[in-house]
Design a protein around this motif. Structure first.
Motif, PDB file in Angstrom:
ATOM      1  N   ALA A 117       0.828  -1.208   0.000  1.00 33.15           N
ATOM      2  CA  ALA A 117       0.000   0.000   0.000  1.00 33.15           C
ATOM      3  C   ALA A 117       0.859   1.253   0.000  1.00 33.15           C
ATOM      4  O   ALA A 117       0.545   2.246  -0.678  1.00 33.15           O
ATOM      5  CB  ALA A 117      -0.921  -0.011   1.214  1.00 33.15           C
ATOM      6  N   LYS A 118       1.961   1.240   0.741  1.00 36.36           N
ATOM      7  CA  LYS A 118       2.831   2.412   0.772  1.00 36.36           C
ATOM      8  C   LYS A 118       3.451   2.669  -0.598  1.00 36.36           C
ATOM      9  O   LYS A 118       3.592   3.825  -1.026  1.00 36.36           O
ATOM     10  CB  LYS A 118       3.913   2.222   1.840  1.00 36.36           C
ATOM     11  CG  LYS A 118       3.396   2.408   3.271  1.00 36.36           C
ATOM     12  CD  LYS A 118       4.488   2.176   4.281  1.00 36.36           C
ATOM     13  CE  LYS A 118       3.991   2.442   5.697  1.00 36.36           C
ATOM     14  NZ  LYS A 118       3.763   3.871   5.948  1.00 36.36           N
ATOM     15  N   GLU A 119       3.829   1.628  -1.294  1.00 37.69           N
ATOM     16  CA  GLU A 119       4.379   1.805  -2.640  1.00 37.69           C
ATOM     17  C   GLU A 119       3.343   2.439  -3.559  1.00 37.69           C
ATOM     18  O   GLU A 119       3.640   3.360  -4.333  1.00 37.69           O
ATOM     19  CB  GLU A 119       4.832   0.453  -3.194  1.00 37.69           C
ATOM     20  CG  GLU A 119       5.996  -0.173  -2.429  1.00 37.69           C
ATOM     21  CD  GLU A 119       6.282  -1.589  -2.894  1.00 37.69           C
ATOM     22  OE1 GLU A 119       5.543  -2.080  -3.795  1.00 37.69           O
ATOM     23  OE2 GLU A 119       7.211  -2.215  -2.359  1.00 37.69           O
ATOM     24  N   LEU A 120       2.118   1.964  -3.453  1.00 42.25           N
ATOM     25  CA  LEU A 120       1.040   2.475  -4.297  1.00 42.25           C
ATOM     26  C   LEU A 120       0.729   3.930  -3.958  1.00 42.25           C
ATOM     27  O   LEU A 120       0.525   4.770  -4.844  1.00 42.25           O
ATOM     28  CB  LEU A 120      -0.207   1.610  -4.111  1.00 42.25           C
ATOM     29  CG  LEU A 120      -1.401   1.886  -5.015  1.00 42.25           C
ATOM     30  CD1 LEU A 120      -1.043   1.614  -6.467  1.00 42.25           C
ATOM     31  CD2 LEU A 120      -2.579   1.027  -4.604  1.00 42.25           C
ATOM     32  N   MET A 121       0.703   4.249  -2.680  1.00 44.23           N
ATOM     33  CA  MET A 121       0.400   5.619  -2.271  1.00 44.23           C
ATOM     34  C   MET A 121       1.515   6.584  -2.665  1.00 44.23           C
ATOM     35  O   MET A 121       1.257   7.738  -3.016  1.00 44.23           O
ATOM     36  CB  MET A 121       0.175   5.676  -0.758  1.00 44.23           C
ATOM     37  CG  MET A 121      -1.083   4.956  -0.291  1.00 44.23           C
ATOM     38  SD  MET A 121      -2.624   5.589  -1.028  1.00 44.23           S
ATOM     39  CE  MET A 121      -2.887   4.388  -2.353  1.00 44.23           C
ATOM     40  N   GLY A 122       2.748   6.113  -2.610  1.00 45.67           N
ATOM     41  CA  GLY A 122       3.848   6.959  -3.059  1.00 45.67           C
ATOM     42  C   GLY A 122       3.704   7.327  -4.517  1.00 45.67           C
ATOM     43  O   GLY A 122       3.937   8.477  -4.923  1.00 45.67           O
ATOM     44  N   ALA A 123       3.292   6.344  -5.329  1.00 45.99           N
ATOM     45  CA  ALA A 123       3.087   6.611  -6.755  1.00 45.99           C
ATOM     46  C   ALA A 123       1.929   7.569  -6.982  1.00 45.99           C
ATOM     47  O   ALA A 123       1.902   8.296  -7.986  1.00 45.99           O
ATOM     48  CB  ALA A 123       2.834   5.291  -7.486  1.00 45.99           C
ATOM     49  N   ALA A 124       0.962   7.610  -6.053  1.00 41.36           N
ATOM     50  CA  ALA A 124      -0.190   8.505  -6.191  1.00 41.36           C
ATOM     51  C   ALA A 124       0.079   9.887  -5.602  1.00 41.36           C
ATOM     52  O   ALA A 124      -0.818  10.736  -5.571  1.00 41.36           O
ATOM     53  CB  ALA A 124      -1.408   7.880  -5.506  1.00 41.36           C
ATOM     54  N   GLY A 125       1.303  10.100  -5.097  1.00 42.11           N
ATOM     55  CA  GLY A 125       1.649  11.406  -4.563  1.00 42.11           C
ATOM     56  C   GLY A 125       1.272  11.625  -3.120  1.00 42.11           C
ATOM     57  O   GLY A 125       1.307  12.759  -2.634  1.00 42.11           O
ATOM     58  N   VAL A 126       0.906  10.555  -2.399  1.00 43.38           N
ATOM     59  CA  VAL A 126       0.550  10.681  -0.986  1.00 43.38           C
ATOM     60  C   VAL A 126       1.838  10.654  -0.158  1.00 43.38           C
ATOM     61  O   VAL A 126       2.687   9.788  -0.363  1.00 43.38           O
ATOM     62  CB  VAL A 126      -0.387   9.531  -0.553  1.00 43.38           C
ATOM     63  CG1 VAL A 126      -0.727   9.630   0.922  1.00 43.38           C
ATOM     64  CG2 VAL A 126      -1.657   9.552  -1.398  1.00 43.38           C
ATOM     65  N   PRO A 127       2.051  11.606   0.776  1.00 41.69           N
ATOM     66  CA  PRO A 127       3.308  11.671   1.543  1.00 41.69           C
ATOM     67  C   PRO A 127       3.519  10.438   2.409  1.00 41.69           C
ATOM     68  O   PRO A 127       2.581   9.926   3.019  1.00 41.69           O
ATOM     69  CB  PRO A 127       3.144  12.923   2.401  1.00 41.69           C
ATOM     70  CG  PRO A 127       1.670  13.180   2.455  1.00 41.69           C
ATOM     71  CD  PRO A 127       1.110  12.686   1.161  1.00 41.69           C
ATOM     72  N   LEU A 128       4.779   9.947   2.461  1.00 47.03           N
ATOM     73  CA  LEU A 128       5.093   8.694   3.152  1.00 47.03           C
ATOM     74  C   LEU A 128       6.301   8.839   4.053  1.00 47.03           C
ATOM     75  O   LEU A 128       7.152   9.713   3.857  1.00 47.03           O
ATOM     76  CB  LEU A 128       5.408   7.586   2.129  1.00 47.03           C
ATOM     77  CG  LEU A 128       4.359   7.192   1.098  1.00 47.03           C
ATOM     78  CD1 LEU A 128       4.985   6.247   0.081  1.00 47.03           C
ATOM     79  CD2 LEU A 128       3.193   6.529   1.779  1.00 47.03           C
ATOM     80  N   LEU A 129       6.417   7.936   5.030  1.00 45.99           N
ATOM     81  CA  LEU A 129       7.649   7.708   5.764  1.00 45.99           C
ATOM     82  C   LEU A 129       8.422   6.615   5.038  1.00 45.99           C
ATOM     83  O   LEU A 129       7.855   5.583   4.660  1.00 45.99           O
ATOM     84  CB  LEU A 129       7.363   7.261   7.199  1.00 45.99           C
ATOM     85  CG  LEU A 129       6.880   8.313   8.184  1.00 45.99           C
ATOM     86  CD1 LEU A 129       6.396   7.642   9.466  1.00 45.99           C
ATOM     87  CD2 LEU A 129       7.979   9.308   8.495  1.00 45.99           C
ATOM     88  N   ALA A 130       9.723   6.803   4.843  1.00 45.40           N
ATOM     89  CA  ALA A 130      10.522   5.811   4.126  1.00 45.40           C
ATOM     90  C   ALA A 130      10.673   4.558   4.978  1.00 45.40           C
ATOM     91  O   ALA A 130      10.987   4.647   6.169  1.00 45.40           O
ATOM     92  CB  ALA A 130      11.886   6.385   3.796  1.00 45.40           C
ATOM     93  N   PRO A 131      10.457   3.363   4.393  1.00 45.52           N
ATOM     94  CA  PRO A 131      10.613   2.125   5.169  1.00 45.52           C
ATOM     95  C   PRO A 131      12.077   1.868   5.505  1.00 45.52           C
ATOM     96  O   PRO A 131      12.993   2.374   4.845  1.00 45.52           O
ATOM     97  CB  PRO A 131      10.054   1.053   4.217  1.00 45.52           C
ATOM     98  CG  PRO A 131      10.227   1.637   2.850  1.00 45.52           C
ATOM     99  CD  PRO A 131      10.051   3.110   2.994  1.00 45.52           C
ATOM    100  N   LEU A 132      12.299   1.067   6.548  1.00 44.94           N
ATOM    101  CA  LEU A 132      13.646   0.714   6.983  1.00 44.94           C
ATOM    102  C   LEU A 132      13.865  -0.780   6.824  1.00 44.94           C
ATOM    103  O   LEU A 132      12.943  -1.579   7.010  1.00 44.94           O
ATOM    104  CB  LEU A 132      13.846   1.094   8.453  1.00 44.94           C
ATOM    105  CG  LEU A 132      13.745   2.585   8.810  1.00 44.94           C
ATOM    106  CD1 LEU A 132      13.759   2.761  10.332  1.00 44.94           C
ATOM    107  CD2 LEU A 132      14.894   3.346   8.182  1.00 44.94           C
ATOM    108  N   ASP A 133      15.095  -1.168   6.491  1.00 46.27           N
ATOM    109  CA  ASP A 133      15.477  -2.574   6.394  1.00 46.27           C
ATOM    110  C   ASP A 133      15.937  -3.031   7.771  1.00 46.27           C
ATOM    111  O   ASP A 133      16.962  -2.545   8.282  1.00 46.27           O
ATOM    112  CB  ASP A 133      16.593  -2.736   5.363  1.00 46.27           C
ATOM    113  CG  ASP A 133      17.050  -4.190   5.219  1.00 46.27           C
ATOM    114  OD1 ASP A 133      16.479  -5.070   5.905  1.00 46.27           O
ATOM    115  OD2 ASP A 133      17.977  -4.444   4.433  1.00 46.27           O
ATOM    116  N   THR A 134      15.206  -3.950   8.385  1.00 42.10           N
ATOM    117  CA  THR A 134      15.548  -4.373   9.744  1.00 42.10           C
ATOM    118  C   THR A 134      16.904  -5.070   9.810  1.00 42.10           C
ATOM    119  O   THR A 134      17.500  -5.152  10.877  1.00 42.10           O
ATOM    120  CB  THR A 134      14.469  -5.316  10.308  1.00 42.10           C
ATOM    121  OG1 THR A 134      14.311  -6.438   9.425  1.00 42.10           O
ATOM    122  CG2 THR A 134      13.135  -4.586  10.442  1.00 42.10           C
TER     123      THR A 134
END
Length: 664
Positions: A119-136
Motif C-alpha cells: 500500500a505504501k508503494e502504491l500511495m507513493g506513486a499517487a503522490g501521498v506523503p510517506l515515511l521511508a521504510p527501513l530494512d531491519t
C-alpha cells in the motif's frame, strides 16, 4: 435491493449494524460462537446461525462457515463489520462467488491495501506523503527509534517501538508472533517512529459512479498499546492548509485503488504539522460514530446504499456541525499493564441524555469472556463546541453505573479532564507521559466516605426486617440481635468495624460505626453526619456538604456510586485465612488465557533475572508477558505452550538465593 443482511461479526458493531437494518426494514442475521450463544448481538438479530466452537480461528475467522450461514439463513448480502474478516480479500471474493452482495469495497482494492508495504508503494506513486521504510537487517543506532508493524491487519496488534538495537531481534519475534496469531500472516516491517506525533485520519465514502467524499478529520492520538482509546471529530488545531492536504491525499488514495464504500485513510502528523500516510482501512472504523454525529449521517445506511448500486446524494455531504468525542470503555486495568478483565458484568448503565450515544454489545447480566476484545462499549458525546462535548462525555462516564470486572472508566474521565487534553495538546505519547498520574488512587477522603456509606448500608441491610439490597446476590436481613462469629459475640451497642479492600488498587479501609436507636452512625468520624440510610442508598453530610451514595451488593463486592465517582470494595473477613497466602516468588496468571510460549531455555533450575520475561500469555487477542519477580532460580514450572489457565493459576516459582548469615 438488500432484504436480508448477515453481519459477519459480533459485539457492539453487529448491534450497531442491526440498528440500521431495523430502520431500513432489512432482516438482520447474526452468526455466533458457542461462547456468544446468549450475546446481545444474537438477541437483537432477527435470525441467528451457530458457528461451532469458541476460538475466533474456529468461528468468526472461518469464512467458509460464515458464507454457509448466510446461504442457510436466506441472506442476500453480507456486512463484515470491523476486525475478523472485514479486510480479507479472499472472504470478500467467496461472498460474491456464492451469489451474495458484499457490503464493502472491491476485492481488488482490499488486496492492494491489505499489505501495508504494498500500500505504501502504491500511495507513493499517487503522490501521498510517506515515511521511508527501513530494512531491519541493516538498521543502525541512527535509525532509532523505529516502529515495527504487521504488514497485514491493524488494531495495534504486531506493533512494537524499538529504542535499543539490542532489543530489535526479540521485538521482531514478538511482533511477528502476535501478527501471525491475529491475522494469519507474520510479516512485519519497520519505519521511523515519529516522537510526539498525532494520529489523524480522514473518513472517505465512495460510490460506484465516480464520487468520493472526504467526511472530515478525526484525531485518534490517545492510544494504549497502539490501540485507540479516545477519538474526536473534527481533529482539533489543524489549519486550513493541513486539513485540505489531508482531504486531498485521502481522496487520491481512494481513487488510486478504485475504492467504493466506507474507508479510512490514516496519517501520522509530525509535531511540525507534516502528514505521513500510515495505512488505509478498507472497512468501517470503530470510531465512525463521531463522524456520524458531526455530519448527521448514518454511514452504515450509506454503505448499504452503495452496495445496492445507488449513487451518493448529488448535493454532496452535509456541512459538519459541532464537535463529537468518543471514549472506548474497556474491561481492563490500566494500572496493571492494561490487563484485560473477565467475569460477570452485573450492571452497565450510562445516562440517556441529549447529546449522548451508547454503542455496546453488552447489557447487565452478560459475561465477559476470554476469547474476544475486552471493549464493552463506546460512549459518544456531541455538542456545539469541543469544550462542551468533552465536558458532557466526562460527566456521563463519571455518572455511569458499571458493576463487575475492573474497567478503564476512571482513566477515561481523568484523561478527558487532563489539562493537556482540554487544551488539545495531544499526541500518541500521552499515556506514556501521564499514565502514572491518571491511574493514581482516588481522593482518600472521598474514598473513606464511600467506604463508610458501604458499611452503614450493610449494617441496615443486616438489621431487622427483610433486606432490600439492589444486587441480585444481596443477603436478606438476618433479623434483630447481635451478629455471632464463631466463639466471638459482637454486642451491638459497642462500636462495630467492617474492613474493605478497595478495587483495583488494593488499599484497605477499616470503618467503625455504632448502632443507635435511629440506625447506624459513624464512630470517631468528626465532620460526618448521617442524613439517611437505606440498604441501597446513603446520604452523608461531610464538612457541610451533602453527598448521596447508591449502594449495590453482589456476593462480597460492594459497589458505591456517587456524584463524584464510583468505588468498588471487597468485604474482608475479620481474620485472614492462612491458606489464601501464596508461596513467595510465585508467578500467577493475571487473567484467564492460553500460554503461547516460554523464554528460550526456560526450565526448572534455570537462573533468571528480575524483570526478565519468562512466560507469554495470550488473552483477548493480545499477548501479555509474565516477568520474573526477582533474581533467582526457577524452582517450579507448570506452564507449557498451549496450556489454558484460569486467573490465579500457578505458572512458575522463582526462589531467591538465601541471604548470607552475618557473623556475630
Amino acid at each position: 435491493m438488500i432484504t436480508t443482511l448477515l453481519v459477519a461479526n459480533r459485539g457492539e458493531i453487529a448491534c450497531r449494524i442491526f440498528r440500521t437494518c431495523r430502520a431500513l426494514g432489512i432482516t438482520g442475521v447474526a452468526v455466533y460462537s458457542d461462547a456468544d450463544a446468549d450475546a446481545l448481538h444474537v438477541r437483537e438479530a432477527d435470525l441467528a446461525v451457530r458457528l461451532p466452537g469458541a476460538a475466533p480461528s474456529d468461528t468468526y475467522l472461518r469464512g467458509d462457515l460464515v458464507v454457509a450461514a448466510a446461504l442457510a439463513a436466506g441472506a442476500d448480502a453480507v456486512h463484515p463489520g470491523y476486525g475478523f474478516l472485514s479486510e480479507n480479500a479472499a472472504f470478500a471474493a467467496a461472498v460474491q462467488d456464492a451469489g451474495l452482495r458484499w457490503v464493502g469495497p472491491p476485492v481488488k482494492a482490499i488486496e492492494l491495501m491489505a499489505s501495508k508495504t504494498r500500500a505504501k508503494e502504491l500511495m507513493g506513486a499517487a503522490g501521498v506523503p510517506l515515511l521511508a521504510p527501513l530494512d531491519t537487517g541493516s538498521v543502525t543506532a541512527a535509525d532509532l527509534p523505529l516502529l515495527l508493524k504487521a504488514a497485514s491487519g491493524g488494531g495495534g496488534r504486531g506493533m512494537r517501538v524499538v529504542r535499543e538495537l539490542g532489543a530489535l531481534e526479540a521485538e521482531l519475534t514478538a511482533a511477528s508472533a502476535e501478527a501471525a496469531a491475529a491475522f494469519g500472516d507474520g510479516e512485519v516491517f519497520a519505519e521511523p517512529y515519529v516522537e510526539r506525533g498525532r494520529h489523524v485520519e480522514v473518513q472517505v465514502m465512495a460510490d460506484g459512479h465516480g464520487t468520493v467524499w472526504a467526511l472530515g478529520t478525526r484525531d485518534c492520538s490517545l492510544q494504549r498499546r497502539h490501540q485507540k482509546v479516545i477519538e474526536e471529530a473534527p481533529a482539533p488545531g489543524l489549519d486550513d492548509t493541513v486539513r485540505a492536504r489531508l482531504h486531498e491525499s485521502a481522496v487520491a488514495a481512494a481513487r488510486a485503488v478504485g475504492y467504493t464504500g466506507a474507508g479510512t485513510v490514516e496519517f501520522l502528523l509530525s509535531a511540525g504539522g507534516r502528514p505521513y500516510f500510515l495505512e488505509m482501512n478498507t472497512r468501517l472504523q470503530v470510531e465512525h460514530p463521531v463522524t456520524e454525529a458531526v455530519f448527521g449521517l448514518d454511514l452504515v445506511a450509506l454503505q448499504l446504499r452503495i452496495a445496492e448500486g445507488e449513487p451518493l446524494p448529488a448535493a454532496g455531504p452535509p456541512q459538519p456541525e459541532g464537535h463529537a468525542v468518543e471514549a472506548r470503555l474497556y474491561a481492563e486495568d490500566p494500572a496493571r499493564d492494561w490487563q484485560p478483565q473477565t467475569g460477570a458484568l452485573l450492571t452497565l448503565a450510562v445516562p440517556d441524555e441529549p447529546g449522548l450515544r451508547l454503542d455496546t454489545g453488552y447489557t447487565g447480566g452478560d459475561t465477559i469472556g476470554v476469547h474476544y476484545d475486552p471493549m464493552l462499549a463506546k460512549v459518544i458525546a456531541h455538542a456545539p463546541t469541543r469544550t462542551e462535548a468533552v465536558r458532557l462525555l466526562a460527566r456521563a462516564l463519571e455518572r455511569a453505573r458499571i458493576h463487575g470486572p475492573v474497567t478503564n472508566r476512571d482513566l477515561l474521565v481523568r484523561s478527558l479532564r487532563h489539562p493537556d487534553f482540554v487544551a488539545a495538546r495531544v499526541d500518541t505519547g500521552f499515556y506514556d507521559r501521564h499514565l502514572a498520574d491518571l491511574t493514581a488512587p482516588a481522593d482518600a477522603d472521598r474514598t473513606r466516605a464511600a467506604a463508610l456509606a458501604a458499611a452503614l448500608a450493610q449494617a441496615v441491610h443486616a438489621g431487622p426486617g427483610p433486606g432490600t439490597g439492589t444486587g441480585p446476590e444481596s443477603r436478606p436481613g438476618t433479623g434483630p440481635g447481635p451478629a455471632r462469629f464463631g466463639a466471638w459475640r459482637n454486642v451491638t451497642s459497642q462500636p462495630q468495624t467492617k474492613r474493605y479492600r478497595g478495587e483495583p488498587d488494593g488499599t484497605e479501609h477499616e470503618v467503625a460505626y455504632r448502632t443507635a436507636r435511629g440506625g447506624p452512625v459513624p464512630h470517631d468520624a468528626p465532620g460526618v453526619r448521617v442524613l439517611a440510610v437505606r440498604p441501597d442508598r446513603v446520604t452523608l453530610e461531610t464538612d457541610g456538604v451533602t453527598r448521596h451514595f447508591d449502594i449495590a451488593v453482589h456476593h462480597d463486592r460492594v459497589y458505591v456510586d456517587g456524584a463524584g465517582g464510583s468505588y468498588t470494595f471487597t468485604a474482608l473477613p475479620r481474620f485472614t485465612d492462612p491458606s489464601a497466602q501464596s508461596e513467595p516468588g510465585s508467578l500467577l496468571a493475571p487473567m484467564p488465557g492460553t500460554v503461547v510460549r516460554l523464554a528460550d531455555g526456560l526450565a526448572r533450575g534455570a537462573a533468571v533475572e528480575a524483570g526478565q520475561p519468562l512466560i507469554w500469555l495470550e488473552a483477548m487477542k493480545m499477548e501479555h508477558r509474565i516477568l520474573a519477580p526477582a533474581t533467582g532460580t526457577l524452582t517450579a514450572l507448570h506452564a507449557a505452550p498451549g496450556l489454558q489457565v484460569e486467573v490465579g493459576a500457578l505458572l512458575a516459582v522463582v526462589t531467591e538465593p538465601a541471604a548470607p548469615e552475618e557473623n556475630v
